[in-house]
Motif scaffolding. Structure first.
Motif, PDB file in Angstrom:
ATOM      1  N   GLN A  20       0.849  -1.207   0.000  1.00 58.24           N
ATOM      2  CA  GLN A  20       0.000   0.000   0.000  1.00 58.24           C
ATOM      3  C   GLN A  20       0.880   1.251   0.000  1.00 58.24           C
ATOM      4  OE1 GLN A  20      -3.134   0.584  -0.305  1.00 58.24           O
ATOM      5  NE2 GLN A  20      -4.019  -1.459  -0.102  1.00 58.24           N
ATOM      6  N   GLY A  21       1.966   1.195   0.799  1.00 56.40           N
ATOM      7  CA  GLY A  21       2.884   2.334   0.855  1.00 56.40           C
ATOM      8  C   GLY A  21       3.540   2.579  -0.497  1.00 56.40           C
ATOM      9  N   VAL A  22       4.010   1.480  -1.119  1.00 60.14           N
ATOM     10  CA  VAL A  22       4.647   1.602  -2.439  1.00 60.14           C
ATOM     11  C   VAL A  22       3.647   2.220  -3.409  1.00 60.14           C
ATOM     12  CG1 VAL A  22       5.545   0.288  -4.396  1.00 60.14           C
ATOM     13  CG2 VAL A  22       6.215  -0.328  -2.080  1.00 60.14           C
ATOM     14  N   LYS A  23       2.395   1.784  -3.300  1.00 57.80           N
ATOM     15  CA  LYS A  23       1.358   2.259  -4.220  1.00 57.80           C
ATOM     16  C   LYS A  23       1.200   3.780  -4.123  1.00 57.80           C
ATOM     17  CE  LYS A  23      -3.619   1.878  -4.553  1.00 57.80           C
ATOM     18  NZ  LYS A  23      -4.770   1.209  -3.965  1.00 57.80           N
ATOM     19  N   VAL A  24       1.108   4.301  -2.882  1.00 53.68           N
ATOM     20  CA  VAL A  24       0.857   5.751  -2.773  1.00 53.68           C
ATOM     21  C   VAL A  24       2.085   6.574  -3.151  1.00 53.68           C
ATOM     22  CG1 VAL A  24      -1.007   5.501  -1.127  1.00 53.68           C
ATOM     23  CG2 VAL A  24       1.311   5.823  -0.290  1.00 53.68           C
ATOM     24  N   TYR A  25       3.284   6.103  -2.790  1.00 53.40           N
ATOM     25  CA  TYR A  25       4.470   6.868  -3.189  1.00 53.40           C
ATOM     26  C   TYR A  25       4.628   6.841  -4.705  1.00 53.40           C
ATOM     27  CZ  TYR A  25       6.184   8.076   1.435  1.00 53.40           C
ATOM     28  OH  TYR A  25       6.318   8.648   2.673  1.00 53.40           O
ATOM     29  N   ASN A  26       4.264   5.729  -5.319  1.00 52.27           N
ATOM     30  CA  ASN A  26       4.313   5.662  -6.779  1.00 52.27           C
ATOM     31  C   ASN A  26       3.312   6.613  -7.401  1.00 52.27           C
ATOM     32  OD1 ASN A  26       6.316   4.056  -7.746  1.00 52.27           O
ATOM     33  ND2 ASN A  26       5.191   2.172  -7.401  1.00 52.27           N
ATOM     34  N   ALA A  27       2.143   6.740  -6.761  1.00 53.20           N
ATOM     35  CA  ALA A  27       1.112   7.618  -7.312  1.00 53.20           C
ATOM     36  C   ALA A  27       1.560   9.077  -7.202  1.00 53.20           C
ATOM     37  CB  ALA A  27      -0.208   7.397  -6.581  1.00 53.20           C
ATOM     38  N   VAL A  28       2.285   9.416  -6.116  1.00 51.17           N
ATOM     39  CA  VAL A  28       2.796  10.784  -5.977  1.00 51.17           C
ATOM     40  C   VAL A  28       3.813  11.048  -7.087  1.00 51.17           C
ATOM     41  CG1 VAL A  28       4.186  12.304  -4.521  1.00 51.17           C
ATOM     42  CG2 VAL A  28       2.398  10.919  -3.507  1.00 51.17           C
ATOM     43  N   ASP A  29       4.584  10.016  -7.409  1.00 56.97           N
ATOM     44  CA  ASP A  29       5.470  10.062  -8.572  1.00 56.97           C
ATOM     45  C   ASP A  29       6.452  11.232  -8.507  1.00 56.97           C
ATOM     46  OD1 ASP A  29       6.438   9.025 -10.828  1.00 56.97           O
ATOM     47  OD2 ASP A  29       4.743   9.478 -12.114  1.00 56.97           O
ATOM     48  N   LEU A  30       7.170  11.313  -7.390  1.00 57.12           N
ATOM     49  CA  LEU A  30       8.088  12.436  -7.174  1.00 57.12           C
ATOM     50  C   LEU A  30       9.428  12.133  -7.834  1.00 57.12           C
ATOM     51  CD1 LEU A  30       8.270  15.111  -5.513  1.00 57.12           C
ATOM     52  CD2 LEU A  30       9.343  13.751  -3.726  1.00 57.12           C
ATOM     53  N   GLU A  31       9.938  13.105  -8.581  1.00 54.95           N
ATOM     54  CA  GLU A  31      11.233  12.874  -9.219  1.00 54.95           C
ATOM     55  C   GLU A  31      12.319  12.740  -8.158  1.00 54.95           C
ATOM     56  OE1 GLU A  31      12.504  15.305 -12.554  1.00 54.95           O
ATOM     57  OE2 GLU A  31      10.402  15.660 -13.068  1.00 54.95           O
ATOM     58  N   GLY A  32      13.203  11.737  -8.332  1.00 53.50           N
ATOM     59  CA  GLY A  32      14.319  11.592  -7.406  1.00 53.50           C
ATOM     60  C   GLY A  32      14.073  10.660  -6.238  1.00 53.50           C
ATOM     61  N   LEU A  33      12.811  10.229  -6.035  1.00 53.25           N
ATOM     62  CA  LEU A  33      12.518   9.306  -4.933  1.00 53.25           C
ATOM     63  C   LEU A  33      12.078   7.978  -5.541  1.00 53.25           C
ATOM     64  CD1 LEU A  33      12.297   9.203  -1.836  1.00 53.25           C
ATOM     65  CD2 LEU A  33       9.889   9.777  -2.059  1.00 53.25           C
ATOM     66  N   PHE A  34      12.745   6.880  -5.162  1.00 53.31           N
ATOM     67  CA  PHE A  34      12.464   5.607  -5.832  1.00 53.31           C
ATOM     68  C   PHE A  34      11.959   4.551  -4.857  1.00 53.31           C
ATOM     69  CE2 PHE A  34      15.538   7.867  -8.395  1.00 53.31           C
ATOM     70  CZ  PHE A  34      15.018   7.715  -9.678  1.00 53.31           C
ATOM     71  N   THR A  35      11.023   3.731  -5.327  1.00 52.85           N
ATOM     72  CA  THR A  35      10.561   2.602  -4.517  1.00 52.85           C
ATOM     73  C   THR A  35      10.938   1.323  -5.258  1.00 52.85           C
ATOM     74  OG1 THR A  35       8.457   2.650  -5.660  1.00 52.85           O
ATOM     75  CG2 THR A  35       8.575   3.845  -3.579  1.00 52.85           C
ATOM     76  N   LEU A  36      10.853   0.194  -4.558  1.00 50.41           N
ATOM     77  CA  LEU A  36      11.209  -1.074  -5.189  1.00 50.41           C
ATOM     78  C   LEU A  36      10.000  -1.652  -5.926  1.00 50.41           C
ATOM     79  CD1 LEU A  36      13.154  -2.778  -2.288  1.00 50.41           C
ATOM     80  CD2 LEU A  36      13.987  -1.320  -4.101  1.00 50.41           C
ATOM     81  N   GLY A  37      10.283  -2.397  -7.007  1.00 51.21           N
ATOM     82  CA  GLY A  37       9.198  -3.171  -7.608  1.00 51.21           C
ATOM     83  C   GLY A  37       8.771  -4.190  -6.568  1.00 51.21           C
ATOM     84  N   THR A  38       7.475  -4.242  -6.243  1.00 53.75           N
ATOM     85  CA  THR A  38       7.026  -5.113  -5.154  1.00 53.75           C
ATOM     86  C   THR A  38       5.803  -5.905  -5.588  1.00 53.75           C
ATOM     87  OG1 THR A  38       7.728  -3.412  -3.603  1.00 53.75           O
ATOM     88  CG2 THR A  38       6.334  -5.147  -2.722  1.00 53.75           C
ATOM     89  N   VAL A  39       5.830  -7.214  -5.344  1.00 62.12           N
ATOM     90  CA  VAL A  39       4.663  -8.055  -5.613  1.00 62.12           C
ATOM     91  C   VAL A  39       4.491  -8.970  -4.402  1.00 62.12           C
ATOM     92  CG1 VAL A  39       3.663  -9.803  -7.141  1.00 62.12           C
ATOM     93  CG2 VAL A  39       5.144  -8.044  -8.092  1.00 62.12           C
ATOM     94  N   VAL A  40       3.257  -9.096  -3.909  1.00 61.44           N
ATOM     95  CA  VAL A  40       3.003  -9.971  -2.764  1.00 61.44           C
ATOM     96  C   VAL A  40       2.139 -11.131  -3.248  1.00 61.44           C
ATOM     97  CG1 VAL A  40       1.978 -10.132  -0.471  1.00 61.44           C
ATOM     98  CG2 VAL A  40       3.125  -8.032  -1.181  1.00 61.44           C
ATOM     99  N   LEU A  41       2.597 -12.367  -2.996  1.00 63.00           N
ATOM    100  CA  LEU A  41       1.855 -13.525  -3.510  1.00 63.00           C
ATOM    101  C   LEU A  41       1.489 -14.472  -2.382  1.00 63.00           C
ATOM    102  CD1 LEU A  41       4.612 -13.161  -5.531  1.00 63.00           C
ATOM    103  CD2 LEU A  41       3.035 -14.457  -6.935  1.00 63.00           C
ATOM    104  N   ASP A  42       0.298 -15.055  -2.483  1.00 62.54           N
ATOM    105  CA  ASP A  42      -0.077 -16.132  -1.577  1.00 62.54           C
ATOM    106  C   ASP A  42      -0.204 -17.385  -2.414  1.00 62.54           C
ATOM    107  OD1 ASP A  42      -0.405 -14.668   0.879  1.00 62.54           O
ATOM    108  OD2 ASP A  42      -2.093 -13.686  -0.101  1.00 62.54           O
ATOM    109  N   TYR A  43       0.590 -18.401  -2.039  1.00 59.94           N
ATOM    110  CA  TYR A  43       0.575 -19.628  -2.827  1.00 59.94           C
ATOM    111  C   TYR A  43       0.762 -20.810  -1.890  1.00 59.94           C
ATOM    112  CZ  TYR A  43       2.149 -23.053  -6.357  1.00 59.94           C
ATOM    113  OH  TYR A  43       2.295 -24.166  -7.144  1.00 59.94           O
ATOM    114  N   ARG A  44      -0.133 -21.764  -1.978  1.00 52.59           N
ATOM    115  CA  ARG A  44      -0.059 -22.980  -1.152  1.00 52.59           C
ATOM    116  C   ARG A  44       0.121 -22.682   0.324  1.00 52.59           C
ATOM    117  NH1 ARG A  44       4.374 -26.610  -3.472  1.00 52.59           N
ATOM    118  NH2 ARG A  44       4.368 -27.140  -1.273  1.00 52.59           N
ATOM    119  N   GLY A  45      -0.534 -21.612   0.804  1.00 47.82           N
ATOM    120  CA  GLY A  45      -0.492 -21.337   2.237  1.00 47.82           C
ATOM    121  C   GLY A  45       0.667 -20.474   2.686  1.00 47.82           C
ATOM    122  N   TYR A  46       1.562 -20.104   1.763  1.00 43.69           N
ATOM    123  CA  TYR A  46       2.705 -19.260   2.138  1.00 43.69           C
ATOM    124  C   TYR A  46       2.540 -17.887   1.515  1.00 43.69           C
ATOM    125  CZ  TYR A  46       4.673 -23.664   3.603  1.00 43.69           C
ATOM    126  OH  TYR A  46       4.859 -24.858   4.234  1.00 43.69           O
TER     127      TYR A  46
END
Length: 1318
Positions: free
Chosen positions: A448-474
């Motif tokens: 959620q944090g990555v999402k909002v900082y990406n939406a602000v889209d400020l030059e010079g501030l970078f976030t990591l590519g992030t994906v959260v997965l649920d698979y087989r209980g993990y």
């Protein structure tokens, strides 16, 4: 770019003329942007070997490569992959844009020249042939591979509806299948098989070859390489002949090898061909015949059925697919590259570099922004699919850990330049925050944090590519890797923030600067915290947000799990008391973890609401101050009021709000102007005015809890109430204010947002159909799902919202089940997953009281040999099998007890029924609905067959029914901002009545969406639906049909077959089909929509009432009165239930029922029903309204008919008349009148008005907008009527997703909901 994308892009915008519409678009600030990309379309001739020259349409912006792709997809040239394109003897560069090619113009001739193969080209060719051979199979869609997904529209309509237009001879077969008849689902469960209907051609499977695989003789030995051998293939034809084939630089030929003997010399004849397909055509007649049929079938499909989707969509049911030999599939499974990346020069992709570079692209004008957004979207969707493959590989045990010596839960993995970690509490990192429970939600909050900082889209501030997965209980988090971070310890890298939750804290001026800029938009307050040495450190984020400067010099922020302030309703904190409203509801509730945060939507709504209070408060005081002066506008007196207004007051507020806000803002502005302009001569007076203004602002600021006295300033300190964080001056005023704001925001959620959500449901602005749409609606209001238990309790008291209550209860139970199931899966051995999952489903859904379990026997034999290695326990991976078979002890009774406990613990909600059976009966839901929802939440794919849930002696599921498990993927969705601006501007134009302008803007939005997202995306589906609607209103029914057909296909592909939006799209398409006189098709579509609705939410839902009214009307039109009546009576009952007995929707329903009864000759019932209509119109609209008069006419007509009939009957009884009953004169309705009625119930109004009326309208509208403030009188009755008819609930819901309200409009002038039509 794949073939189909290119195809479709041309198909979507045949000419792609981007006219200069800049002036109408908000986003075009300056002139340089107005000039759009000059994109010209023209035709060129293509001459390929063995084919007549043909014309293709190209555009100047395309790359030469796109012509390549087009040729590889065309039926007559698809077998070529290794060729170059030549213009007048010079070879064209694949990556050049066509406009840069010299001499290329309208009518030029481009030659296709066969090129010699290389090893790589030969492999690409074989892969392409394999793809062509399996191109019509739905295997990839069921397996969730390569962006394939299912679509059944053309099966439902038995072919493409756009082609049907030309053939006018469809016999009208209108009988609905039994299972969608009203009342069916009460007795029996809905059948599953119709969900994936089988078309005629699917039955006849076209097999071209038995086997095509690389031969065991690969790679060619040295001396054969020098003769040009590249690779060897082995083929078994349908005639059972075995061939060994050599791919050489000149092409493919048959050689003399056998399984035992290597003899690479060409056979005689060798059938040398440049393309493998030409060779196979010669050696096998079955291949030749079937392959050409297969290509016809492939190219006859709609492009939207073939284009890959940007994010994978999975199906929760699937058949047992046959598994064929496919060496390419086998090779792909173990390579870390995605299929097409083979063609990328160099090594694996550097995801981080790609993600960050695309963000750094320039964005000054429209073409630049389009390029940038397209690049961001493309890299992001590739990253998501790579992360998904990697996470599955990690959980399946296919990747080695980077710290193999550590305990399993702490292991981390790197695969394909992506970093993976598991959602467990490593090194007691989250010990004070809730252990594993906190570690499980942290990745989601971080996202959620990555999402909002990406939406602000400020030059010079970078976030990591992030994906959260649920698979087989993990739960797996996949992140791109900061350059250099793996070479040093984390302590050395962090230059900002804290790695131990606030003991040691560092800060950095550059980060403070960047984060403050972003914080202004996100309402985050710069604040100081104290580290363990007692020093104050300034931060502009929560303490655990870390700043790391990568080796590439970029400033990265990570661990954004507490970007937003904490939710005090779910934290028990000593010495903090909540408001009486909150305590009355049972808050604070101690949650499993201490990471509960408020949502961004809530923060925005709260700040907006406080700002309005501030303005109003200041306006009232300013007004009092200047009463003596010249400015005295009337304004309602507004006292300082806190948020805690009653709901009732809220209701009135809604209507007044619009006026008050503008009015108040205007007053404040005019005051300040007059103050500054007043005494230039009288400095004393000026001073006095200034002081009093300051005083006013101070009062207003204090009233709304602003952090500063001198201006409105509401921002949040995300570290308040955080365990372990020390604040300077915890007793000071400033800190108290910060705490109070956080408490107020949590209160605002309870006292304003939840009632607002319930009111949305009551007004039918939102009508959730399943758990997913319910969650979206709640999230749009900024409410977290953990409040669902409380909301459900409130909704229970509103009988009209019984359907929302049912969906909410089902959602609560299924979320509890998901929590239990996640734990359940973690202890499983790979051997027993299928058995365990089917056992769990039996305990949950089967009526069998004690389902039996067969534990796979390999486990037992293993047990004995395992005992030796007991002491090595802690090194074992959590992914490794565990010995215990505790899963087999689960019983329906114990599972239900766990569910009840979980509902209470997590949602603070009492689940009343004592068993699953009781639950299903009490809420009248079907087990199919539960099964669908459970499978979609947990990523299970089950076998598509009919399940019997009722048999008490036989269990429903066996291990054979569990077909597959797939991951549930959460990620951010990059947006197309310019397209969004065009879309919203277009909407407001439409609302003002400029249909043409609106239409052009929305078409342009579609162009831009295609430009950014490619061919497939949920937002494109929505845009197409809007265009279809506009076309329909402007009278172009054919174009409406075409757009809506695309919208349905796309919604099936990207949202899912049974998604509520897909159901809406089907209903719209049915209306346009009817308008195009495709009556039986229109019924088939409605039957499909009703079936899907029953599958998703059951029969009792407002949406089903709409579908039933449509079905009833059309059946009435074709004379099927008996069936029609069943649907119309059901619609009437549903409308009474959900809209209230005396509303206009109900009046229309009564009228429809009466019409059908009169056609059946049942005049007495018809009279009774039409009287109801008349009464409602009379009370709601008054005697003089045309609707009331129409209904009166209808009554007179019916009475007359009834009298005639009665008279004839009496004559017969008294023996006066010898003949039998005379035929009753019944006029079947005309198609036109049925269409008018359909438009009304679907919320489309056509109002015939002259140009002069429109002018008066606009004036009237403007005056109204201005005077609206003084007159807060109830809505005029006609206006109520318009609102009533003119609501398209689902529309609004879909629009809410993109934060736009879709308003239904009419031709020749668009009528807004606000304007009463006289």
């Amino acid at each position: 770019m794949t073939t189909d994308e290119n195809l479709t892009e041309n198909e979507v915008s045949p000419q792609k003329e981007k006219t200069e519409k800049g002036d109408e678009c908000n986003s075009c600030k300056n002139d340089q942007e107005v000039v759009f990309i000059q994109d010209l379309g023209f035709n060129v001739k293509v001459a390929a070997p063995g084919v007549e020259p043909f014309d293709i349409q190209v555009s100047s912006m395309e790359l030469v490569q796109e012509i390549h792709q087009l040729l590889m997809d065309r039926e007559d040239t698809c077998h070529r992959t290794c060729f170059s394109l030549q213009l007048e003897g010079t070879t064209l560069d694949n990556f050049a844009e066509l406009k840069t090619v010299e001499g290329l113009k309208e009518g030029s001739l481009i030659k296709v020249v066969e090129e010699p193969y290389t090893m790589r080209e030969a492999r690409i060719h074989v892969r392409h042939v394999r793809d062509l051979l399996k191109s019509v199979e739905p295997i990839d869609a069921y397996n969730g591979a390569d962006g394939a997904s299912l679509s059944f529209l053309n099966t439902v309509t038995a072919g493409d509806i756009m082609e049907k237009r030309r053939v006018r001879s469809d016999p009208v077969d209108c009988t609905p299948p039994d299972f969608i008849m009203p009342g069916y689902s009460n007795e029996k469960d809905l059948p599953l098989l119709p969900l994936h209907p089988v078309s005629k051609e699917q039955g006849s499977k076209l097999q071209c070859l038995k086997v095509l695989t690389p031969s065991g003789w690969n790679p060619p030995p040295g001396h054969r390489k020098l003769h040009g051998d590249l690779l060897y293939l082995q083929v078994v034809t349908m005639e059972d002949k075995h061939y060994h084939i050599t791919a050489s630089t000149r092409g493919f030929y048959v050689n003399n090898c056998t399984e035992e003997e290597f003899n690479p010399k060409p056979q005689n004849p060798s059938y040398l061909s440049h393309s493998l397909i030409e060779l196979l055509n010669q050696v096998s007649s079955t291949f030749k015949r079937n392959f050409s049929q297969l290509q016809k079938r492939r190219t006859s499909r709609h492009p939207y059925e073939r284009v890959p989707t940007p994010y994978q969509v999975y199906s929760w049911v699937g058949p047992q697919l046959e598994h064929n030999i496919d060496a390419i599939r086998a090779e792909d499974a173990f390579s870390s590259k995605l299929g097409y990346e083979e063609h990328i020069p160099g090594q694996t992709r550097d995801w981080n570099e790609e993600l960050q570079t695309t963000r750094e692209l320039p964005r000054k004008n429209l073409p630049e922004r389009l390029l940038r957004e397209r690049a961001i979207f493309k890299v992001h969707s590739d990253f998501v699919s790579a992360a998904t493959r990697g996470a599955m590989a990690v959980i399946d045990g296919n990747v080695m850990a980077i710290n193999p010596g550590e305990e399993a839960k702490m292991q981390m993995f790197i695969w394909n330049n992506i970093f993976f970690s598991l959602g467990f509490d490593v090194k007691d990192h989250y010990k004070d925050l809730g252990g594993d429970a906190a570690a499980y939600v942290a990745p989601r909050n971080d996202l959620q944090g990555v999402k909002v900082y990406n939406a602000v889209d400020l030059e010079g501030l970078f976030t990591l590519g992030t994906v959260v997965l649920d698979y087989r209980g993990y739960r797996v988090t996949a992140q791109s890797i900061i350059p250099g971070i793996l070479e040093r310890e984390q302590e050395q890298s962090v230059v900002y923030g804290s790695i131990d939750f606030g003991k040691t804290i560092v800060t950095h001026s550059k980060y403070l600067d960047l984060l403050q800029k972003a914080g202004n938009q996100l309402k985050i307050l710069p604040h100081k915290v104290v580290n363990e040495k007692g020093e104050e450190v300034e931060l502009c984020s929560s303490v655990e947000c870390k700043g790391i400067i990568g080796n590439d010099g970029r400033h990265y922020i990570l661990d954004l799990l507490r970007t937003f302030p904490p939710d005090v309703n779910f934290l028990k904190i000593e010495g903090v008391d909540l408001s009486k409203e909150a305590t009355a509801l049972g808050f604070p509730i101690e949650h499993r973890h201490k990471l509960s945060c408020l949502r961004q939507e809530l923060i925005d709504a709260f700040v907006e609401s406080r700002y309005m209070m501030f303005i109003k408060c200041a306006a009232v005081q300013l007004q009092q101050l200047t009463v003596k002066k010249q400015i005295t506008p009337e304004i309602p007196q507004i006292e300082k009021k806190e948020e805690k207004e009653d709901n009732e007051k809220e209701k009135g507020e809604g209507e007044k709000k619009g006026m008050e806000e503008d009015e108040a803002k205007r007053i404040v502005e005019s005051m300040t102007d007059s103050i500054t302009s007043i005494g230039t001569g009288f400095s004393g007076e000026k001073q006095e005015m200034e002081d009093s203004t300051k005083e006013i602002v101070k009062k207003a600021a204090n009233a709304v809890g602003s952090l500063k006295d001198t201006e409105f300033d509401i921002r949040f300190n995300p570290d308040v109430f955080s365990p372990g964080v020390v604040h300077p001056e915890p007793t000071g005023e400033a800190y108290k204010k910060q705490c109070q704001l956080v408490k107020d925001a949590a209160d605002f959620l309870l006292t304003v947002q939840i009632p607002a959500f319930i009111r949305d449901c009551l007004d039918h602005n939102t009508a959730p159909m399943d758990g997913q749409t319910l969650a979206d609606a709640i999230h749009n209001r900024g409410i977290n799902i953990r409040y669902l238990g409380k909301i459900t309790g409130m909704i229970q008291k509103v009988p009209q919202l019984e359907y929302v209550h049912r969906i909410a209860c089902t959602e609560l139970v299924l979320r509890a089940v998901k929590h239990i199931f996640t734990q359940y899966l973690q202890g499983l051995d790979m051997l027993s997953i299928a058995c365990a999952v089917s056992h769990f489903l039996n305990c949950l859904l089967s009526s069998c009281t004690n389902p039996s379990v067969t534990v796979p026997d390999q486990i037992n034999s293993k047990k004995r040999s395992r005992n030796k290695s007991k002491n090595n326990k802690n090194k074992q991976s959590p992914l490794a099998p565990s010995d215990s078979v505790t899963w087999a002890d689960l019983s329906p009774k114990s599972l239900w007890a766990q569910i009840k406990k979980e509902c209470k613990a997590y949602f603070d909600w009492e689940l009343q029924p004592e068993s699953g059976e009781a639950f299903v009966t009490q809420f009248s839901i079907t087990k199919t609905m539960l099964m669908r929802s459970f499978c979609m939440k947990t990523g299970i794919q089950i076998l598509i067959r009919e399940y019997n849930f009722e048999d008490k002696n036989k269990q429903t599921f066996s291990d054979e029914d569990i077909v597959n498990m797939y991951p549930i993927v959460k990620h951010i969705s990059p947006r197309a901002t310019d397209a969004y601006n065009f879309y919203t501007t277009g909407q407001s134009k439409i609302q003002q009545g400029f249909l043409k302008d609106g239409y052009e803007l929305i078409s342009e939005a579609l162009n831009l969406l295609n430009n950014v997202y490619g061919a497939m995306h949920p937002e494109i589906a929505q845009c197409l639906r809007m265009l279809a609607r506009l076309n329909y209103i402007m009278g172009d029914h054919v174009e409406a049909l075409s757009c809506q057909q695309k919208a349905v296909l796309m919604s099936e592909r990207v949202n899912g077959l049974g998604h509520p939006y897909t159901i809406t799209e089907y209903t719209h398409l049915a209306l346009y089909c009817f308008a195009n006189t495709q009556v039986s098709t229109s019924l088939k579509l409605l039957y499909r929509a009703r079936y899907l609705a029953l599958m998703v939410c059951g029969e009792n839902h407002p949406e089903v009432a709409l579908i039933d009214s449509n079905i009833g009307l059309i059946l009435h039109a074709v004379g099927e009165y008996d069936i029609s009546l069943k649907f119309l009576e059901k619609a009437l009952a549903l409308n009474q239930r959900f809209h209230g007995a005396k509303t206009l929707k109900v009046a229309v329903s009564y009228h429809l029922v009466a019409r059908t009864q009169s056609c059946m000759g049942d005049f007495r019932s018809a009279l009774a029903n039409e009287k109801e209509t008349f009464t409602i119109y009379k009370t709601q609209l008054g005697e003089e309204h045309e609707k009331t008069k129409e209904s009166g006419e209808c009554l007179r007509h019916l009475t007359q008919q009834a009298v005639v009939l009665q008279k004839k009957m009496n004559d017969i009884y008294q023996g006066k008349s010898k003949t039998g009953l005379p035929p009753i004169q019944i006029q079947p309705p005309s198609m036109g009148s049925v269409l008018d009625m359909l438009n009304i119930i679907n919320g489309i109004l056509f109002v015939q008005i002259s140009q002069q009326d429109i002018e008066n309208f606009k004036k009237e509208y403007d005056i109204r907008q201005q005077t609206k403030s003084e007159t807060d009188k109830p809505e005029s009755s006609e206006k109520a009527d318009l609102k009533e008819i003119d609501t398209d609930n689902k529309e609004a819901e879909a629009a809410a997703e993109s934060k736009t309200e879709e308003s239904v409009t009419a031709a020749p002038a668009a009528v807004m909901e606000d304007i009463p039509v006289s």
